[in-house]
Design a protein around this motif. Structure first.
Motif, PDB file in Angstrom:
ATOM      1  N   THR A 126       0.812  -1.212   0.000  1.00 43.59           N
ATOM      2  CA  THR A 126       0.000   0.000   0.000  1.00 43.59           C
ATOM      3  C   THR A 126       0.849   1.267   0.000  1.00 43.59           C
ATOM      4  O   THR A 126       0.426   2.298  -0.542  1.00 43.59           O
ATOM      5  N   LEU A 127       2.035   1.213   0.594  1.00 47.98           N
ATOM      6  CA  LEU A 127       2.841   2.421   0.770  1.00 47.98           C
ATOM      7  C   LEU A 127       3.116   3.169  -0.532  1.00 47.98           C
ATOM      8  O   LEU A 127       3.028   4.405  -0.555  1.00 47.98           O
ATOM      9  N   PRO A 128       3.463   2.503  -1.652  1.00 48.74           N
ATOM     10  CA  PRO A 128       3.709   3.280  -2.876  1.00 48.74           C
ATOM     11  C   PRO A 128       2.478   4.039  -3.366  1.00 48.74           C
ATOM     12  O   PRO A 128       2.620   4.989  -4.134  1.00 48.74           O
ATOM     13  N   ARG A 129       1.289   3.632  -2.945  1.00 54.44           N
ATOM     14  CA  ARG A 129       0.049   4.278  -3.382  1.00 54.44           C
ATOM     15  C   ARG A 129      -0.553   5.152  -2.284  1.00 54.44           C
ATOM     16  O   ARG A 129      -1.713   5.553  -2.381  1.00 54.44           O
ATOM     17  N   LEU A 130       0.215   5.421  -1.247  1.00 55.38           N
ATOM     18  CA  LEU A 130      -0.313   6.175  -0.110  1.00 55.38           C
ATOM     19  C   LEU A 130      -0.734   7.575  -0.527  1.00 55.38           C
ATOM     20  O   LEU A 130      -1.660   8.143   0.046  1.00 55.38           O
ATOM     21  N   ALA A 131      -0.072   8.148  -1.523  1.00 56.34           N
ATOM     22  CA  ALA A 131      -0.434   9.492  -1.981  1.00 56.34           C
ATOM     23  C   ALA A 131      -1.843   9.517  -2.558  1.00 56.34           C
ATOM     24  O   ALA A 131      -2.520  10.554  -2.517  1.00 56.34           O
ATOM     25  N   THR A 132      -2.306   8.386  -3.102  1.00 53.97           N
ATOM     26  CA  THR A 132      -3.671   8.329  -3.637  1.00 53.97           C
ATOM     27  C   THR A 132      -4.687   8.522  -2.531  1.00 53.97           C
ATOM     28  O   THR A 132      -5.718   9.180  -2.722  1.00 53.97           O
ATOM     29  N   LEU A 133      -4.411   7.952  -1.358  1.00 54.19           N
ATOM     30  CA  LEU A 133      -5.320   8.112  -0.223  1.00 54.19           C
ATOM     31  C   LEU A 133      -5.259   9.509   0.354  1.00 54.19           C
ATOM     32  O   LEU A 133      -6.264  10.058   0.800  1.00 54.19           O
ATOM     33  N   GLY A 134      -4.073  10.101   0.368  1.00 54.00           N
ATOM     34  CA  GLY A 134      -3.883  11.374   1.046  1.00 54.00           C
ATOM     35  C   GLY A 134      -3.371  11.155   2.454  1.00 54.00           C
ATOM     36  O   GLY A 134      -3.892  10.303   3.185  1.00 54.00           O
ATOM     37  N   ILE A 135      -2.324  11.896   2.806  1.00 56.29           N
ATOM     38  CA  ILE A 135      -1.705  11.709   4.122  1.00 56.29           C
ATOM     39  C   ILE A 135      -2.700  11.968   5.241  1.00 56.29           C
ATOM     40  O   ILE A 135      -2.702  11.296   6.267  1.00 56.29           O
ATOM     41  N   GLY A 136      -3.592  12.939   5.060  1.00 55.87           N
ATOM     42  CA  GLY A 136      -4.520  13.296   6.128  1.00 55.87           C
ATOM     43  C   GLY A 136      -5.785  12.475   6.158  1.00 55.87           C
ATOM     44  O   GLY A 136      -6.631  12.694   7.023  1.00 55.87           O
ATOM     45  N   SER A 137      -5.953  11.524   5.236  1.00 56.03           N
ATOM     46  CA  SER A 137      -7.173  10.726   5.223  1.00 56.03           C
ATOM     47  C   SER A 137      -7.159   9.694   6.351  1.00 56.03           C
ATOM     48  O   SER A 137      -6.109   9.340   6.888  1.00 56.03           O
ATOM     49  N   THR A 138      -8.340   9.212   6.680  1.00 57.80           N
ATOM     50  CA  THR A 138      -8.456   8.199   7.731  1.00 57.80           C
ATOM     51  C   THR A 138      -7.718   6.928   7.343  1.00 57.80           C
ATOM     52  O   THR A 138      -7.020   6.311   8.164  1.00 57.80           O
ATOM     53  N   MET A 186      -6.201  -3.659   6.709  1.00 58.81           N
ATOM     54  CA  MET A 186      -5.221  -3.235   5.710  1.00 58.81           C
ATOM     55  C   MET A 186      -5.578  -3.767   4.328  1.00 58.81           C
ATOM     56  O   MET A 186      -5.329  -3.103   3.317  1.00 58.81           O
ATOM     57  N   ASP A 187      -6.185  -4.955   4.268  1.00 61.72           N
ATOM     58  CA  ASP A 187      -6.604  -5.494   2.977  1.00 61.72           C
ATOM     59  C   ASP A 187      -7.697  -4.621   2.363  1.00 61.72           C
ATOM     60  O   ASP A 187      -7.713  -4.384   1.147  1.00 61.72           O
ATOM     61  N   LYS A 188      -8.620  -4.127   3.182  1.00 62.46           N
ATOM     62  CA  LYS A 188      -9.670  -3.234   2.689  1.00 62.46           C
ATOM     63  C   LYS A 188      -9.078  -1.909   2.217  1.00 62.46           C
ATOM     64  O   LYS A 188      -9.520  -1.349   1.206  1.00 62.46           O
ATOM     65  N   VAL A 189      -8.088  -1.402   2.937  1.00 63.62           N
ATOM     66  CA  VAL A 189      -7.444  -0.157   2.519  1.00 63.62           C
ATOM     67  C   VAL A 189      -6.740  -0.347   1.183  1.00 63.62           C
ATOM     68  O   VAL A 189      -6.853   0.488   0.277  1.00 63.62           O
ATOM     69  N   TYR A 190      -6.020  -1.449   1.034  1.00 63.57           N
ATOM     70  CA  TYR A 190      -5.312  -1.720  -0.228  1.00 63.57           C
ATOM     71  C   TYR A 190      -6.298  -1.854  -1.378  1.00 63.57           C
ATOM     72  O   TYR A 190      -6.051  -1.353  -2.485  1.00 63.57           O
ATOM     73  N   ASP A 191      -7.425  -2.519  -1.128  1.00 65.03           N
ATOM     74  CA  ASP A 191      -8.447  -2.654  -2.167  1.00 65.03           C
ATOM     75  C   ASP A 191      -9.003  -1.294  -2.560  1.00 65.03           C
ATOM     76  O   ASP A 191      -9.240  -1.024  -3.742  1.00 65.03           O
ATOM     77  N   ALA A 192      -9.212  -0.412  -1.578  1.00 65.63           N
ATOM     78  CA  ALA A 192      -9.724   0.923  -1.873  1.00 65.63           C
ATOM     79  C   ALA A 192      -8.731   1.722  -2.717  1.00 65.63           C
ATOM     80  O   ALA A 192      -9.123   2.447  -3.634  1.00 65.63           O
ATOM     81  N   VAL A 193      -7.444   1.581  -2.418  1.00 68.07           N
ATOM     82  CA  VAL A 193      -6.426   2.295  -3.192  1.00 68.07           C
ATOM     83  C   VAL A 193      -6.413   1.798  -4.631  1.00 68.07           C
ATOM     84  O   VAL A 193      -6.372   2.586  -5.577  1.00 68.07           O
ATOM     85  N   CYS A 194      -6.449   0.495  -4.817  1.00 67.60           N
ATOM     86  CA  CYS A 194      -6.412  -0.061  -6.168  1.00 67.60           C
ATOM     87  C   CYS A 194      -7.660   0.322  -6.953  1.00 67.60           C
ATOM     88  O   CYS A 194      -7.586   0.602  -8.154  1.00 67.60           O
ATOM     89  N   ARG A 195      -8.813   0.350  -6.289  1.00 66.07           N
ATOM     90  CA  ARG A 195     -10.038   0.753  -6.978  1.00 66.07           C
ATOM     91  C   ARG A 195      -9.973   2.220  -7.402  1.00 66.07           C
ATOM     92  O   ARG A 195     -10.483   2.591  -8.462  1.00 66.07           O
ATOM     93  N   ALA A 196      -9.353   3.054  -6.572  1.00 66.76           N
ATOM     94  CA  ALA A 196      -9.205   4.462  -6.947  1.00 66.76           C
ATOM     95  C   ALA A 196      -8.319   4.598  -8.177  1.00 66.76           C
ATOM     96  O   ALA A 196      -8.593   5.417  -9.064  1.00 66.76           O
ATOM     97  N   ASP A 197      -7.252   3.799  -8.248  1.00 71.17           N
ATOM     98  CA  ASP A 197      -6.401   3.833  -9.432  1.00 71.17           C
ATOM     99  C   ASP A 197      -7.131   3.277 -10.648  1.00 71.17           C
ATOM    100  O   ASP A 197      -6.974   3.779 -11.759  1.00 71.17           O
ATOM    101  N   ALA A 198      -7.935   2.222 -10.463  1.00 71.22           N
ATOM    102  CA  ALA A 198      -8.668   1.636 -11.580  1.00 71.22           C
ATOM    103  C   ALA A 198      -9.741   2.579 -12.097  1.00 71.22           C
ATOM    104  O   ALA A 198     -10.093   2.536 -13.283  1.00 71.22           O
ATOM    105  N   GLU A 199     -10.268   3.435 -11.239  1.00 75.35           N
ATOM    106  CA  GLU A 199     -11.277   4.398 -11.669  1.00 75.35           C
ATOM    107  C   GLU A 199     -10.736   5.306 -12.759  1.00 75.35           C
ATOM    108  O   GLU A 199     -11.473   5.729 -13.647  1.00 75.35           O
ATOM    109  N   ALA A 200      -9.433   5.587 -12.704  1.00 73.13           N
ATOM    110  CA  ALA A 200      -8.831   6.433 -13.732  1.00 73.13           C
ATOM    111  C   ALA A 200      -8.915   5.772 -15.102  1.00 73.13           C
ATOM    112  O   ALA A 200      -9.046   6.454 -16.125  1.00 73.13           O
TER     113      ALA A 200
END
Length: 201
Positions: free
Chosen positions: A62-74, A128-142
């Protein structure tokens, strides 16, 4: 000497120390390495180590995609806290206990310390698995958004139907079939000669 000087109120206020920023990716990776090494040095049971490594593996992904979530996000905060706080505290609390006591003495709900630790690591792994899935879905939305853009810009103008990149794409119609070759008219068959065995009319 004034009254302010008497009570030391005329001294300039000390500047506030700079607040530390969020941990960097290297610092988070270092924290993961440290907690894994601490668990191995403490010879935690296999059920604990396997679950710990599952959590650290997902955090590393997840760390390489942390910027997609935003540092200040939950979710971004949960990733950082897992590496720097949640995992070290969970493993540290267990390692401070005598091994035989921690693995055999029920302390809450009929569960021993090691069983409670396994539950905590399972919860962190699922989160953490749910967070990783959310990050990947955000990238796939693009990909979906870009596909819709391409369909709007080029799909109809090409005359070949839509590109089929979005969820509601309509497939292109098949090309018209080639005309069939004209059939040669057949000559009507001449009436068959009467059979020599047929009775006369």
């Amino acid at each position: 000497m004034g009254i302010r000087s008497w009570f030391g109120l005329d001294k300039p206020e000390a500047p506030e120390p700079p607040r530390p920023g969020p941990p960097t990716t290297d610092q988070l990776l270092g924290a993961l390495d440290a907690i894994e090494q601490q668990a191995r040095d403490g010879r935690v049971p296999g059920v604990v180590l396997s679950r710990l490594l599952r959590v650290t593996r997902i955090v590393r992904q997840t760390l390489p995609r942390l910027a997609t979530l935003g540092i200040g996000s939950t979710q971004g905060f949960s990733v950082m806290a897992t590496a720097t706080d949640y995992l070290p505290v969970a493993i540290g609390n267990y390692l401070r206990l005598p091994r035989d006591w921690a693995d055999s003495r029920p302390i809450a709900g009929g569960k021993s310390s090691v069983m409670l630790l396994v539950d905590q690591l399972d919860l962190l792994g699922t989160t953490m698995d749910k967070v990783y899935d959310a990050v990947c879905r955000a990238d796939a939305e693009a990909i979906i958004v870009h596909g819709a853009f391409l369909e709007q810009k080029f799909g109809q103008a090409a005359g070949g139907g839509l590109l089929g990149l979005g969820p509601d794409a309509v497939p292109a119609e098949p090309p018209p079939s080639s005309p069939t070759a004209p059939t040669t008219p057949t000559t009507p068959a001449s009436p068959a000669s009467p059979s020599p065995l047929a009775p006369p009319e």
